[in-house]
Design a protein around this motif. Structure first.
Motif, PDB file in Angstrom:
ATOM      1  N   ILE A   1      -5.485 -37.554   0.440  1.00  0.00           N
ATOM      2  CA  ILE A   1      -5.149 -37.129   1.981  1.00  0.00           C
ATOM      3  C   ILE A   1      -4.433 -35.616   1.896  1.00  0.00           C
ATOM      4  O   ILE A   1      -3.797 -35.461   1.038  1.00  0.00           O
ATOM      5  CB  ILE A   1      -4.130 -38.183   2.635  1.00  0.00           C
ATOM      6  CG1 ILE A   1      -2.996 -38.323   2.342  1.00  0.00           C
ATOM      7  CG2 ILE A   1      -5.190 -39.566   2.826  1.00  0.00           C
ATOM      8  CD1 ILE A   1      -1.955 -39.161   3.122  1.00  0.00           C
TER       9      ILE A   1
ATOM     10  N   ARG B   1      -9.891 -37.380   2.347  1.00  0.00           N
ATOM     11  CA  ARG B   1      -9.742 -37.313   3.818  1.00  0.00           C
ATOM     12  C   ARG B   1      -8.810 -36.182   4.089  1.00  0.00           C
ATOM     13  O   ARG B   1      -7.727 -35.873   3.939  1.00  0.00           O
ATOM     14  CB  ARG B   1      -9.062 -38.362   4.275  1.00  0.00           C
ATOM     15  CG  ARG B   1     -10.053 -39.934   3.929  1.00  0.00           C
ATOM     16  CD  ARG B   1     -11.155 -40.280   4.791  1.00  0.00           C
ATOM     17  NE  ARG B   1     -12.009 -41.104   4.441  1.00  0.00           N
ATOM     18  CZ  ARG B   1     -12.868 -41.250   3.605  1.00  0.00           C
ATOM     19  NH1 ARG B   1     -13.272 -40.023   2.804  1.00  0.00           N
ATOM     20  NH2 ARG B   1     -13.697 -42.320   3.133  1.00  0.00           N
TER      21      ARG B   1
ATOM     22  N   ALA C   1      -5.511 -35.126   7.715  1.00  0.00           N
ATOM     23  CA  ALA C   1      -4.876 -36.499   7.871  1.00  0.00           C
ATOM     24  C   ALA C   1      -3.182 -36.252   7.821  1.00  0.00           C
ATOM     25  O   ALA C   1      -2.987 -35.656   6.566  1.00  0.00           O
ATOM     26  CB  ALA C   1      -5.557 -37.379   6.522  1.00  0.00           C
TER      27      ALA C   1
ATOM     28  N   LEU D   1      -4.851 -41.683   9.978  1.00  0.00           N
ATOM     29  CA  LEU D   1      -6.063 -42.765   9.687  1.00  0.00           C
ATOM     30  C   LEU D   1      -5.613 -43.949   9.533  1.00  0.00           C
ATOM     31  O   LEU D   1      -6.585 -44.738   9.568  1.00  0.00           O
ATOM     32  CB  LEU D   1      -6.367 -42.248   8.031  1.00  0.00           C
ATOM     33  CG  LEU D   1      -6.644 -40.878   7.504  1.00  0.00           C
ATOM     34  CD1 LEU D   1      -6.907 -40.573   5.792  1.00  0.00           C
ATOM     35  CD2 LEU D   1      -7.968 -40.525   8.105  1.00  0.00           C
TER      36      LEU D   1
END
Length: 400
Positions: free
Chosen positions: A31, A125, A128, A148
């Motif tokens: 992330i 991701r 985030a 998230l």
């Protein structure tokens, strides 16, 4: 969401850790609060990414514990990363001093890492944000509160980088997490950063902005021979960036303007070969005319050379000796540095005392790992910091 490992930071060390763990069949999530993967990789090396150095070794790193980096650097070498580059058919070249660059663009390295992560089943991701981390003794896992949602993981890797380039989203999150779990921090400050100079110095040298020269620069027992560059705010160039990591406020720095020769011997030879030549003229044969003139009309050299107009044959042997010493050890005191906005790295960071040099796991908290620039390990200029990212990322990836 449940993962074997969550890595905070989609930079060099984080991606290397992720792909290594993914290759072992681990379920990994990376992330990052940024909107792009590997933002610092993309801007590095003038857009061509100086991704490693042929001569990377522990001596090229600063740390309160100089032994800490040895294990990782020996287990994942520059040649290991070069093999990965070659596997992806990325064209490269050596620039100078063992620095290896992409021929085309930095994004080649990012795309390589992304492809390796994809092939290893790693999820990445972006955008985030992490708000809270908690360790649960019952489940023996971490609970992460993120944008998230809630994420559970057995291993948590902090690969957040340092404080340099705040405009690109650099933050102190990694340091906060370290303190949360009982790690202490080594004083942080900008490293590999240009010097700023005071108004009096700038008033004399500002017209040299853009002029460079090959020098030896020294401070606190360290010396580097590379180029110096005059700027509108002070001094930059590879030599200055290198020595800045050893400089502290109030320290003087010395510059040898004519490296590689015995300056006193050269001056004595000139007494015979060009006795009536003005000093400024002979210095212009070694440096640019503008730089020679500026040096001769400032400080000690101004007094010794009558602003450069004194003929060589009018210097006595003791005066020639003093003149040689002034050129060999030209002293200046920086007013400061350009700070994190221009620094390539952050010196200091998470102390290595309670971190395993083999696995990078915290000795305070099982399952917690720190890798890359967030740690108190800082490389010299020239691809060394990337090599530390690859090595620490790879070694931790074998254990998460």
């Amino acid at each position: 969401m449940q993962y074997d490992a969550v890595i905070i930071g989609a930079g060099a060390s984080g991606l290397m850790c992720a792909l290594t763990a993914g290759d072992r069949g681990r379920k990994v999530l990376v992330i990052d609060h940024a909107n792009k993967i590997g933002k610092k990789i993309l801007i590095s090396g003038g857009g061509r990414c100086n991704y490693t150095n042929m001569y990377a070794e522990p001596a090229n790193y600063l740390s309160k514990n100089p032994h800490f980096c040895k294990s990782a650097l020996s287990r994942y070498t520059q040649w290991d990363f070069q093999a990965l580059v070659d596997k992806h058919n990325i064209p490269w070249h050596e620039k100078t001093l063992g620095q290896l660059f992409c021929n085309q663009q930095s994004s080649d390295i990012v795309e390589m890492l992304v492809e390796e992560c994809r092939n290893s089943g790693v999820a990445v991701r972006l955008k985030a944000s992490l708000s809270h981390v908690k360790w649960s003794e019952i489940s023996e896992s971490f609970l992460l509160e993120t944008t998230l949602g809630k994420i559970h993981c057995k291993s948590l890797v902090v690969a957040t980088g340092g404080l340099s380039f705040p405009t690109m989203g650099a933050s102190g999150l990694g340091y906060e997490l370290a303190e949360q779990f009982g790690h202490h921090l080594i004083e942080r400050q900008p490293g590999l950063v240009p010097f700023t100079m005071d108004k009096q110095w700038l008033a004399h040298f500002i017209e040299l902005s853009g002029v460079s020269a090959d020098v030896i620069v020294s401070c606190n027992g360290q010396s580097f021979r590379e180029s110096v560059l005059f700027t509108h705010r002070g001094l930059s160039g590879p030599a200055i960036l290198q020595i800045s990591s050893y400089w502290r406020a109030g320290n003087k720095v010395s510059m040898n303007w004519l490296p590689g020769i015995s300056i006193e011997e050269w001056l004595n030879e000139l007494r015979e070969s060009k006795p009536k030549a003005e000093f400024r003229s002979v210095l212009s044969d070694k440096l640019t005319r503008r730089l020679a003139t500026a040096l001769c009309t400032f400080g000690e050299l101004k007094k010794l050379t009558r602003s450069g107009s004194k003929p060589i044959n009018q210097f006595s042997p003791p005066e020639l000796k003093r003149l040689a010493e002034s050129l060999e050890s030209w002293i200046f005191m920086p007013a400061g540095t350009e700070g994190y906005k221009k620094a390539e790295v952050t010196l200091g960071g998470v102390a290595t005392d309670n971190i395993s040099s083999k696995t990078f796991e915290s000795q305070n908290q099982s399952g917690l790992y720190f890798i890359g620039e967030v740690l108190d390990v800082t490389g010299h200029l020239g691809g060394f910091n990337f090599q530390w990212a690859w090595a620490s990322g790879y070694c931790s990836g074998l254990y998460i």
